[in-house]
Motif scaffolding. Structure first.
Motif, PDB file in Angstrom:
ATOM      1  N   ARG A  75      -1.839   1.395  -9.929  1.00  0.00           N
ATOM      2  CA  ARG A  75      -2.405   0.318  -9.688  1.00  0.00           C
ATOM      3  C   ARG A  75      -1.289  -1.101 -10.084  1.00  0.00           C
ATOM      4  O   ARG A  75      -1.545  -1.129 -11.068  1.00  0.00           O
ATOM      5  N   VAL A  76      -1.807  -2.236  -9.436  1.00  0.00           N
ATOM      6  CA  VAL A  76      -0.683  -3.017  -9.194  1.00  0.00           C
ATOM      7  C   VAL A  76      -1.836  -3.921  -9.203  1.00  0.00           C
ATOM      8  O   VAL A  76      -1.606  -4.091  -7.563  1.00  0.00           O
ATOM      9  N   ALA A  77      -1.783  -5.791  -9.799  1.00  0.00           N
ATOM     10  CA  ALA A  77      -2.238  -6.327  -9.513  1.00  0.00           C
ATOM     11  C   ALA A  77      -0.961  -7.608  -9.257  1.00  0.00           C
ATOM     12  O   ALA A  77      -0.569  -7.666  -9.322  1.00  0.00           O
ATOM     13  N   VAL A  78      -2.618  -8.029  -7.824  1.00  0.00           N
ATOM     14  CA  VAL A  78      -1.736  -9.292  -7.079  1.00  0.00           C
ATOM     15  C   VAL A  78      -2.654 -10.441  -7.692  1.00  0.00           C
ATOM     16  O   VAL A  78      -3.906 -10.950  -6.580  1.00  0.00           O
ATOM     17  N   MET A  79      -1.633 -11.707  -8.389  1.00  0.00           N
ATOM     18  CA  MET A  79      -1.880 -12.630  -8.512  1.00  0.00           C
ATOM     19  C   MET A  79      -1.647 -13.651  -8.219  1.00  0.00           C
ATOM     20  O   MET A  79      -0.824 -14.457  -9.403  1.00  0.00           O
ATOM     21  N   ALA A  80      -1.504 -14.033  -7.122  1.00  0.00           N
ATOM     22  CA  ALA A  80      -1.325 -15.157  -6.227  1.00  0.00           C
ATOM     23  C   ALA A  80      -2.142 -15.740  -5.170  1.00  0.00           C
ATOM     24  O   ALA A  80      -2.980 -15.366  -4.141  1.00  0.00           O
ATOM     25  N   ARG A  81      -1.526 -16.970  -4.124  1.00  0.00           N
ATOM     26  CA  ARG A  81      -1.794 -17.819  -3.495  1.00  0.00           C
ATOM     27  C   ARG A  81      -1.646 -16.669  -2.661  1.00  0.00           C
ATOM     28  O   ARG A  81      -0.394 -16.395  -2.341  1.00  0.00           O
ATOM     29  N   THR A  82      -1.845 -17.184  -1.148  1.00  0.00           N
ATOM     30  CA  THR A  82      -1.379 -16.747   0.734  1.00  0.00           C
ATOM     31  C   THR A  82      -0.277 -17.496   1.002  1.00  0.00           C
ATOM     32  O   THR A  82       0.408 -18.018   1.178  1.00  0.00           O
ATOM     33  N   ARG A  83       0.815 -16.815   0.504  1.00  0.00           N
ATOM     34  CA  ARG A  83       1.992 -16.952   0.300  1.00  0.00           C
ATOM     35  C   ARG A  83       2.775 -15.696   1.074  1.00  0.00           C
ATOM     36  O   ARG A  83       1.968 -14.895   1.121  1.00  0.00           O
ATOM     37  N   ASP A  84       4.051 -15.417   1.807  1.00  0.00           N
ATOM     38  CA  ASP A  84       5.250 -14.945   2.272  1.00  0.00           C
ATOM     39  C   ASP A  84       4.957 -13.858   1.522  1.00  0.00           C
ATOM     40  O   ASP A  84       5.016 -12.349   1.941  1.00  0.00           O
ATOM     41  N   GLU A  85       5.558 -13.762   0.364  1.00  0.00           N
ATOM     42  CA  GLU A  85       6.001 -12.924  -0.045  1.00  0.00           C
ATOM     43  C   GLU A  85       4.615 -11.720  -1.106  1.00  0.00           C
ATOM     44  O   GLU A  85       4.982 -11.122  -1.297  1.00  0.00           O
ATOM     45  N   TRP A  86       3.905 -12.190  -0.707  1.00  0.00           N
ATOM     46  CA  TRP A  86       2.128 -11.773  -1.253  1.00  0.00           C
ATOM     47  C   TRP A  86       2.554 -10.308   0.186  1.00  0.00           C
ATOM     48  O   TRP A  86       2.042  -8.912  -0.105  1.00  0.00           O
ATOM     49  N   THR A  87       2.438 -10.885   1.334  1.00  0.00           N
ATOM     50  CA  THR A  87       2.217  -9.764   2.616  1.00  0.00           C
ATOM     51  C   THR A  87       3.452  -8.727   1.695  1.00  0.00           C
ATOM     52  O   THR A  87       3.651  -7.828   2.026  1.00  0.00           O
ATOM     53  N   VAL A  88       4.982  -8.916   1.981  1.00  0.00           N
ATOM     54  CA  VAL A  88       5.805  -8.685   2.100  1.00  0.00           C
ATOM     55  C   VAL A  88       6.088  -7.504   0.991  1.00  0.00           C
ATOM     56  O   VAL A  88       6.165  -6.439   0.420  1.00  0.00           O
ATOM     57  N   LEU A  89       5.036  -7.951  -0.357  1.00  0.00           N
ATOM     58  CA  LEU A  89       4.733  -7.702  -1.772  1.00  0.00           C
ATOM     59  C   LEU A  89       3.847  -6.568  -1.708  1.00  0.00           C
ATOM     60  O   LEU A  89       4.059  -5.101  -1.376  1.00  0.00           O
ATOM     61  N   GLY A  90       2.650  -6.461  -0.906  1.00  0.00           N
ATOM     62  CA  GLY A  90       1.938  -5.395  -0.148  1.00  0.00           C
ATOM     63  C   GLY A  90       2.532  -4.719   0.427  1.00  0.00           C
ATOM     64  O   GLY A  90       2.055  -3.443   0.184  1.00  0.00           O
ATOM     65  N   VAL A  91       3.130  -5.095   1.443  1.00  0.00           N
ATOM     66  CA  VAL A  91       3.597  -3.697   2.116  1.00  0.00           C
ATOM     67  C   VAL A  91       4.417  -2.373   1.605  1.00  0.00           C
ATOM     68  O   VAL A  91       4.952  -1.177   1.325  1.00  0.00           O
ATOM     69  N   ALA A  92       5.541  -3.086   0.766  1.00  0.00           N
ATOM     70  CA  ALA A  92       6.152  -2.211  -0.539  1.00  0.00           C
ATOM     71  C   ALA A  92       5.467  -1.750  -1.072  1.00  0.00           C
ATOM     72  O   ALA A  92       5.731  -0.133  -2.304  1.00  0.00           O
ATOM     73  N   LEU A  93       3.996  -2.140  -1.615  1.00  0.00           N
ATOM     74  CA  LEU A  93       3.202  -1.773  -2.994  1.00  0.00           C
ATOM     75  C   LEU A  93       3.084  -0.048  -2.330  1.00  0.00           C
ATOM     76  O   LEU A  93       3.024   0.700  -2.602  1.00  0.00           O
ATOM     77  N   TRP A  94       2.131  -0.454  -0.897  1.00  0.00           N
ATOM     78  CA  TRP A  94       1.925   0.604   0.259  1.00  0.00           C
ATOM     79  C   TRP A  94       3.453   2.049   0.254  1.00  0.00           C
ATOM     80  O   TRP A  94       2.457   3.269   0.010  1.00  0.00           O
ATOM     81  N   SER A  95       4.536   1.421   0.652  1.00  0.00           N
ATOM     82  CA  SER A  95       5.053   2.388   0.849  1.00  0.00           C
ATOM     83  C   SER A  95       6.012   3.640  -0.019  1.00  0.00           C
ATOM     84  O   SER A  95       5.777   4.226  -0.059  1.00  0.00           O
ATOM     85  N   VAL A  96       5.273   2.697  -1.916  1.00  0.00           N
ATOM     86  CA  VAL A  96       5.540   3.639  -2.261  1.00  0.00           C
ATOM     87  C   VAL A  96       4.628   4.176  -2.589  1.00  0.00           C
ATOM     88  O   VAL A  96       4.101   5.121  -3.702  1.00  0.00           O
ATOM     89  N   GLY A  97       3.214   4.481  -2.067  1.00  0.00           N
ATOM     90  CA  GLY A  97       1.764   5.062  -2.974  1.00  0.00           C
ATOM     91  C   GLY A  97       1.057   4.396  -3.838  1.00  0.00           C
ATOM     92  O   GLY A  97      -0.038   4.619  -3.968  1.00  0.00           O
ATOM     93  N   ALA A  98       1.576   3.271  -3.778  1.00  0.00           N
ATOM     94  CA  ALA A  98       0.546   1.905  -4.831  1.00  0.00           C
ATOM     95  C   ALA A  98      -0.503   1.894  -4.934  1.00  0.00           C
ATOM     96  O   ALA A  98      -1.049   1.645  -3.014  1.00  0.00           O
ATOM     97  N   GLU A  99      -1.269   1.369  -5.603  1.00  0.00           N
ATOM     98  CA  GLU A  99      -2.771   0.792  -4.663  1.00  0.00           C
ATOM     99  C   GLU A  99      -2.857  -0.764  -5.810  1.00  0.00           C
ATOM    100  O   GLU A  99      -2.433  -0.913  -6.641  1.00  0.00           O
ATOM    101  N   ILE A 100      -3.071  -1.379  -4.643  1.00  0.00           N
ATOM    102  CA  ILE A 100      -2.685  -2.978  -4.881  1.00  0.00           C
ATOM    103  C   ILE A 100      -4.329  -3.339  -4.948  1.00  0.00           C
ATOM    104  O   ILE A 100      -5.810  -3.292  -5.174  1.00  0.00           O
TER     105      ILE A 100
END
Length: 644
Positions: A75-100
């Motif tokens: 599990r990896v926490a994401v503590m940021a405002r609504t930015r495009d990096e959030w979206t890219v990071l979220g898909v990357a985490l799901w791509s390796v089976g991690a939980e956000i």
């Protein structure tokens, strides 16, 4: 007990995880614009990024996460405002089976520590140095936390560089073992009372309502032949924001991000990006309307605007009755008036939102029906939606062509809704959460025989349209035993342009009361207009005149709200507060919901004084009318305290 559900969904069957949709879009239509990024040199320009380019960024970042030791189930926490990096990071985490684990960036030190520990996070991504300091102050009590990445310190490019030697095939293999039932997100509730609970949501839970909405409603989000364009400004730390994000990724909609929720930033983004559909909360749509009204009054066009509003609402009511087979539609005179105002007023209002908005959806709390009619009448088909964190977002939607304003629509295909004998809404469907993390007792309390007890109260009409009337825990019970749902009264109060927020109180009190905050921008405009409406000598006389006029405006708002309920449910006492409710002072959740318990604690002395003043007036024989009962002493001059 009512029980409603509409036809089974026509959405495709889900076979993998949430990351798959971006990869499939990139394979099927690599050049399709998927994300729009603001140009660093020219903030008014948005540069499209194709699906294949976004996918390549995701793969590079996913490889960096693998190199950093992030594994499936971490599990990896994401503590940021609504930015495009959030979206890219979220898909990357799901791509390796991690939980956000989404965390509001404004969360307090204690909240951050609780969430990171409760979720057993191994990493956290923060936005800036303030986030690093917050996490750093609690690291000693988090033995599992191995990584703290900072977006503004180029953490993502550094991760991409660190993962260069990891084969692309590794990411592909990890992505393919993610199942629809795998946990995708642990979303912590806003915590209006007590500690927030972590809702475990599977990939299917988040995808199900999005896929149903895309199958049946996608065509309403843009003009025919046009790619829908969505400006995401609500926090991804809330399930509603995540739902908007996934609608775009799963449906091939163009997604832009606006991290600032200020009026100036949002207005500039709407004008430059020009979205085709708006997702927001009632506060946003109320604020837009009040700004329209304020600007019209400032330019001397207030009466014209008010006539245009009435015409828009009348036109929307007539067309609503027509589509529900209850009337013939707008008459000739109404059509002519509407056409006139469309040329002179409505077109300008739509242009202020970018000029391409066809419709919108409001969620989080009920939207005032008159406000909904206004937007529909000016050509922006806005309606209420309903969903919870525990349902991965959407539960209901308005049937296309059979929309009924003032309700939240009917259950989504594949979802069932019941209303229990006590009025509580129960839900069953594919988007239900997996349970609360580390809280089996809490999970069992809300999941009963496969049905989720939502805690909301409402009613279903004969056609299956759902109306939300409040929360079970928020019901006010007066000392006389009268049960009052506060939300409808608060909604009616906020409809007045001067009123910013309202909280209905009255537990164990002789009558219902209200705490009110004023809209600072509209108040300044109102004062300016009052000052120019006549010559008043002397400051004291001027202030007395202003206080009396402001009192009468608030009384009118309360009278309008009281007209919708019985006398025993009506607001009899009130207090205008100087400080607004906000996340920063702990009186609002980050998703803009009232923290009622915190408000009552904070303003306990003011509430006591409010009722004591009314009691003195009552003993003096002033309780004959509602207006007389709402009196106060000179020493209790709430309007003076409302001045800046």
């Amino acid at each position: 007990m009512g029980n409603f559900g509409i036809a089974r969904s026509a959405a495709p069957v889900m076979a993998g995880g949430l990351a798959d949709s971006l990869f499939e879009t990139a394979h099927r239509d690599p050049a399709l614009p998927q994300i729009a990024r603001r140009d660093k040199e020219n903030p008014g320009t948005w540069n499209p990024v194709s699906a294949s380019e976004v996918r390549d960024e995701v793969v590079a970042l996913a490889k960096g996460l693998v190199a950093a030791g992030i594994r499936p189930g971490n599990r990896v926490a994401v503590m940021a405002r609504t930015r495009d990096e959030w979206t890219v990071l979220g898909v990357a985490l799901w791509s390796v089976g991690a939980e956000i684990v989404p965390v509001y960036p404004t969360s307090s030190r204690d909240q951050v520590e609780w969430i990171l520990r409760d979720a057993s996070c191994v990493g956290v991504v923060v936005e800036d140095e303030a986030g690093v300091m917050t996490v750093g102050s609690v690291c000693a009590g988090l033995p599992l936390l191995r990584h703290v990445w900072q977006l503004d310190a180029d953490a993502l490019p550094h991760l991409m560089e660190a993962g260069r030697e990891v084969p692309d095939a590794t990411v592909d293999s990890l992505r393919r073992i993610v199942l629809p039932e795998s946990t995708a997100v642990v979303a912590y509730t806003s915590g209006t009372t007590g500690r927030p609970k972590g809702c475990a949501l599977s990939h299917r839970s988040l995808a199900a309502p999005c896929d149903v909405l895309l199958a049946g409603w996608r065509h309403t989000a843009a003009a025919p032949g046009q790619q829908p364009a969505i400006l995401a400004f609500l926090p991804f730390s809330h399930v509603y924001g995540l739902m908007i994000q996934q609608l775009c990724l799963r449906g091939g909609l163009l997604l832009a991000h606006e991290p600032e929720l200020t009026e100036q930033a949002l207005s500039a983004a709407l004008l430059s990006f020009r979205p085709t559909f708006l997702y927001g909360v009632p506060y946003i749509f109320e604020k837009i309307y009040k700004n329209f009204l304020r600007k019209a009054q400032q330019t001397g066009k207030g009466p014209l605007f008010e006539r245009a509003v009435r015409t828009a609402q009348d036109y929307a009511v007539a067309t609503e009755r027509q589509r529900l087979d209850q009337g013939p539609g707008p008459g000739v005179d109404l059509r002519l008036q509407h056409a006139f105002f469309d040329r002179t007023v409505y077109r300008k209002l739509r242009a202020a939102l970018g000029g391409r908005v066809r419709g919108g959806c409001s969620a989080g709390s009920p939207l005032n029906r008159d406000l909904t009619l206004f937007y529909a009448g000016i050509g922006i088909f806005l309606h209420d939606g309903y969903g919870l964190t525990e349902t991965g977002g959407g539960i209901t939607a308005q049937p296309v062509g059979r929309e009924k304003f003032g309700t939240v629509g009917r259950p989504l295909p594949g979802t069932e809704v019941r209303v229990a004998q006590d009025g509580e809404i129960l839900v069953n469907g594919p988007s239900l959460f997996q349970g609360y993390v580390n809280d089996e007792r809490g999970t069992r309390a809300v999941l009963q025989g496969g049905w989720l007890a939502t805690g909301d109260i409402g009613r279903l009409d004969a056609e299956g349209y759902l109306s939300i009337t409040g929360r079970k825990k928020e019901i006010v019970i007066t000392s006389g035993g009268k049960c009052v749902a506060p939300a409808p009264l608060e909604e009616q109060l906020r409809a007045h342009p001067l009123i910013h927020q309202a909280v209905v109180v009255g537990d164990n009190r002789p009558c219902v009361g209200a705490l009110i905050t004023l809209d600072p921008e509209f108040l300044a405009h109102w004062r300016g207009a009052l000052a120019t409406s006549g010559d008043v000598p002397g400051r004291e006389v001027r202030e007395a005149r202003e206080e009396n006029a402001l009192r009468q405006e608030v009384l009118r708002a309360i009278a309008a709200a009281n007209s919708t309920v019985s006398r025993s449910e009506s607001i009899r006492v009130f207090r205008v507060l100087q400080e607004p409710f906000a996340p920063s002072n702990g009186l609002l959740t980050p998703s803009m919901k009232l923290r009622r318990d915190a408000i009552v604690r904070r303003y306990g002395p003011e509430i006591d004084a409010m009722y004591a003043t009314a009691a003195r007036a009552d003993r003096g024989g002033f309780a004959g009318t509602t207006e007389d009962f709402m009196s106060w002493d000179e020493a209790d001059d709430v309007f003076r305290r409302a001045r800046p």
